[in-house]
Design an enzyme around this catalytic site. Structure first.
Site, mmCIF file in Angstrom:
data_model
loop_
_atom_site.group_PDB
_atom_site.id
_atom_site.type_symbol
_atom_site.label_atom_id
_atom_site.label_comp_id
_atom_site.label_asym_id
_atom_site.label_seq_id
_atom_site.Cartn_x
_atom_site.Cartn_y
_atom_site.Cartn_z
ATOM 1 N N CYS A 117 48.794 38.011 28.476
ATOM 2 C CA CYS A 117 48.575 36.553 28.494
ATOM 3 C C CYS A 117 48.712 35.926 27.104
ATOM 4 O O CYS A 117 48.594 34.706 26.967
ATOM 5 C CB CYS A 117 47.220 36.252 29.101
ATOM 6 S SG CYS A 117 47.023 37.002 30.711
ATOM 7 N N HIS A 257 44.619 29.542 26.805
ATOM 8 C CA HIS A 257 45.022 30.331 27.978
ATOM 9 C C HIS A 257 44.032 30.040 29.098
ATOM 10 O O HIS A 257 42.811 30.029 28.880
ATOM 11 C CB HIS A 257 45.013 31.822 27.610
ATOM 12 C CG HIS A 257 45.170 32.721 28.794
ATOM 13 N ND1 HIS A 257 46.079 32.468 29.801
ATOM 14 C CD2 HIS A 257 44.517 33.866 29.147
ATOM 15 C CE1 HIS A 257 45.988 33.427 30.703
ATOM 16 N NE2 HIS A 257 45.045 34.273 30.334
ATOM 17 N N ASN A 287 44.973 31.761 36.857
ATOM 18 C CA ASN A 287 45.464 32.370 35.621
ATOM 19 C C ASN A 287 46.937 32.751 35.821
ATOM 20 O O ASN A 287 47.240 33.689 36.546
ATOM 21 C CB ASN A 287 44.594 33.598 35.319
ATOM 22 C CG ASN A 287 45.028 34.351 34.080
ATOM 23 O OD1 ASN A 287 46.128 34.153 33.571
ATOM 24 N ND2 ASN A 287 44.183 35.233 33.600
HETATM 25 N N1 COA Z 1 33.510 36.535 46.249
HETATM 26 C C1 COA Z 1 32.245 36.848 46.485
HETATM 27 N N2 COA Z 1 31.595 37.835 45.840
HETATM 28 C C2 COA Z 1 32.294 38.518 44.912
HETATM 29 C C3 COA Z 1 33.633 38.241 44.610
HETATM 30 C C4 COA Z 1 34.234 37.215 45.337
HETATM 31 N N3 COA Z 1 35.523 36.851 45.137
HETATM 32 N N4 COA Z 1 34.041 39.078 43.657
HETATM 33 C C5 COA Z 1 33.022 39.872 43.330
HETATM 34 N N5 COA Z 1 31.951 39.518 44.107
HETATM 35 C C6 COA Z 1 30.614 40.109 44.094
HETATM 36 C C7 COA Z 1 30.627 41.540 43.599
HETATM 37 O O1 COA Z 1 30.917 42.434 44.653
HETATM 38 C C8 COA Z 1 29.235 41.685 43.081
HETATM 39 O O2 COA Z 1 28.366 41.917 44.168
HETATM 40 P P1 COA Z 1 27.168 42.990 44.033
HETATM 41 O O3 COA Z 1 26.303 42.455 42.915
HETATM 42 O O4 COA Z 1 26.566 42.938 45.383
HETATM 43 O O5 COA Z 1 27.847 44.262 43.679
HETATM 44 C C9 COA Z 1 28.897 40.305 42.532
HETATM 45 O O6 COA Z 1 29.791 39.400 43.183
HETATM 46 C C10 COA Z 1 29.071 40.199 41.032
HETATM 47 O O7 COA Z 1 30.341 40.738 40.715
HETATM 48 P P2 COA Z 1 30.832 40.825 39.243
HETATM 49 O O8 COA Z 1 32.197 41.461 39.232
HETATM 50 O O9 COA Z 1 29.761 41.438 38.408
HETATM 51 O O10 COA Z 1 30.970 39.268 38.920
HETATM 52 P P3 COA Z 1 31.066 38.531 37.554
HETATM 53 O O11 COA Z 1 29.936 37.615 37.452
HETATM 54 O O12 COA Z 1 31.388 39.434 36.400
HETATM 55 O O13 COA Z 1 32.371 37.644 37.800
HETATM 56 C C11 COA Z 1 34.672 37.513 37.186
HETATM 57 C C12 COA Z 1 33.630 38.266 37.996
HETATM 58 C C13 COA Z 1 35.993 38.249 37.328
HETATM 59 C C14 COA Z 1 34.802 36.113 37.764
HETATM 60 C C15 COA Z 1 34.230 37.434 35.699
HETATM 61 O O14 COA Z 1 33.856 38.700 35.250
HETATM 62 C C16 COA Z 1 35.301 36.886 34.823
HETATM 63 O O15 COA Z 1 35.765 35.778 35.012
HETATM 64 N N6 COA Z 1 35.684 37.653 33.786
HETATM 65 C C17 COA Z 1 36.730 37.229 32.864
HETATM 66 C C18 COA Z 1 38.056 37.523 33.480
HETATM 67 C C19 COA Z 1 39.143 37.007 32.576
HETATM 68 O O16 COA Z 1 39.030 36.004 31.948
HETATM 69 N N7 COA Z 1 40.235 37.722 32.525
HETATM 70 C C20 COA Z 1 41.281 37.317 31.628
HETATM 71 C C21 COA Z 1 42.482 38.057 31.897
HETATM 72 S S1 COA Z 1 43.642 37.533 30.747
#
Ligand code: COA
Length: 335
Positions: A117, A257, A287
């Site tokens: 990215c 980004h 994204n």
């Molecule tokens: N809908 C509902 N629940 C979901 C879900 C969805 N789409 N995706 C995950 N969950 C659940 C998980 O299963 C987990 O449940 P559990 O606690 O029962 O196991 C819970 O929600 C929390 O999941 P988690 O992965 O810890 O969520 P999070 O708060 O870290 O959010 C992201 C996930 C991906 C949104 C977040 O980590 C994020 O945005 N990270 C940055 C990603 C990024 O910027 N990437 C850049 C690439 S260039």
């Protein structure tokens, strides 16, 4: 003897996104999720995805045509094409070569860069090096990705995030002595490579061992990516501002980004910027990887949110981990 560096002009910017929209509501057909969960954690409401034979090459071609039209140049003026993507459509031929063929240009170099990215900032830095040294006069950079083909659509923590799109820039030698790059810097830390991966697994020779077809999808440790970016980015932007002899308040827009609205908000807070100065369209596109910065820039101008002429902080970060910042001058009429 001192070598005088030739100043660079950002002459044209264009973008292209697919027609097909997938909303958060639509995703409920695939797995247990909700618009509320996705929107509050990411700021995304919908994303665009390619259909049928459409790919990042078609999107990149259209974005390039738009950037060329804005730059008011002929395709024959282009000396070099660099295409950036998180994952090119084919490993070879390069996406840059495919787009070169569609543009009908021959006998110039064309190659791809994979810096995830951060691709637009990486290619802009390379274009600057080529132009400022006098090696080339006009460089077309294209950032294009079709992430929707690379997601595991059963993985609800990753597939909610990504969308498809392309952006392009024509950069040339400046004709008025003004350099549009006020400061630019790119970085990588390969020790953090496991944060975001898309393995190209292939398979061993069947005479060595039985073949096992392994699926190949984007995997991400979202929490670690989030923590890393929120820690590194604000200090890094400060460093680039210092190099440009500027303070945050001297710059008109922050065009980051588009990975996560919470990351954008955190950096906005550190810069002390009002909402008018921060360009975010993640709500409608998700994204789009390397393409997200030029899409946000060109669309921001189109929608009237970005006024030209102005200055902007462009920043990218992604798999590698890679990251980069460019503080740029945006001239009237470039998008
Ligand atoms: N809908 C509902 N629940 C979901 C879900 C969805 N789409 N995706 C995950 N969950 C659940 C998980 O299963 C987990 O449940 P559990 O606690 O029962 O196991 C819970 O929600 C929390 O999941 P988690 O992965 O810890 O969520 P999070 O708060 O870290 O959010 C992201 C996930 C991906 C949104 C977040 O980590 C994020 O945005 N990270 C940055 C990603 C990024 O910027 N990437 C850049 C690439 S260039």
């Amino acid at each position: 003897m001192t070598n005088k560096l030739i100043p660079l002009k950002i002459a044209g910017v264009g973008y292209s996104v697919p027609e097909k929209i997938i909303t958060n509501e639509d995703l409920k057909e695939l797995y247990d999720t909700s618009d509320e969960w996705i929107y509050t954690r990411t700021g995304i409401k919908e994303r665009r995805v390619v259909c049928g034979e459409e790919s990042a090459i078609d999107l990149g071609f259209k974005a390039a045509q738009n950037a060329i039209a804005k730059a008011k140049i002929n395709v024959e003026d282009i000396d070099l094409i660099i295409a950036a993507s998180s994952a090119p459509v084919d490993l070879y031929p390069a996406m840059a070569c495919r787009i070169q063929a569609k543009l009908g240009i021959k006998n110039i170099p064309a190659f791809d860069v994979t810096a995830a990215c951060s691709g637009l900032i990486y290619t802009l830095d390379m274009a600057k090096a080529f132009i400022s040294s006098g090696m080339y006069k006009t460089v077309l950079i294209i950032a294009a990705d079709n992430n929707s083909r690379l997601c595991d659509w059963e993985d609800r923590s990753v597939s909610i995030l990504f969308g498809d799109g392309a952006g392009a820039m024509v950069v040339t030698q400046s004709d008025d002595g003004i350099d549009d790059i006020l400061s630019i810097d790119i970085r990588a830390d390969g020790s953090l490579g496991e944060f975001i991966t898309l393995p190209l697994t292939g398979q061993n020779c069947p005479l060595v061992e039985p073949c096992e077809q392994k699926p190949s999808y984007v995997k991400m440790n979202g929490k670690e990516v989030y923590k890393f970016v929120v820690k590194v980015l604000p200090e890094y932007i400060d460093k680039c501002l210092k190099e440009a002899n500027m303070k945050a308040e001297d710059v008109d827009y922050f065009i980051p980004h588009q990975a996560n609205q919470r990351i954008i908000d955190a950096v906005q807070q550190r810069l002390g910027y009002s909402d008018e100065k921060v360009i975010s369209n993640i709500k409608y596109y998700g994204n789009t990887s390397a393409a997200s910065v030029p899409i946000a820039l060109a669309e921001g101008v189109e929608s009237g949110k970005i006024k030209l002429p102005s200055t902007a902080i462009l920043c990218g970060f992604g798999a590698g981990m890679t990251w980069g910042v460019a503080i740029v001058r945006l001239r009237e009429g470039i998008c």
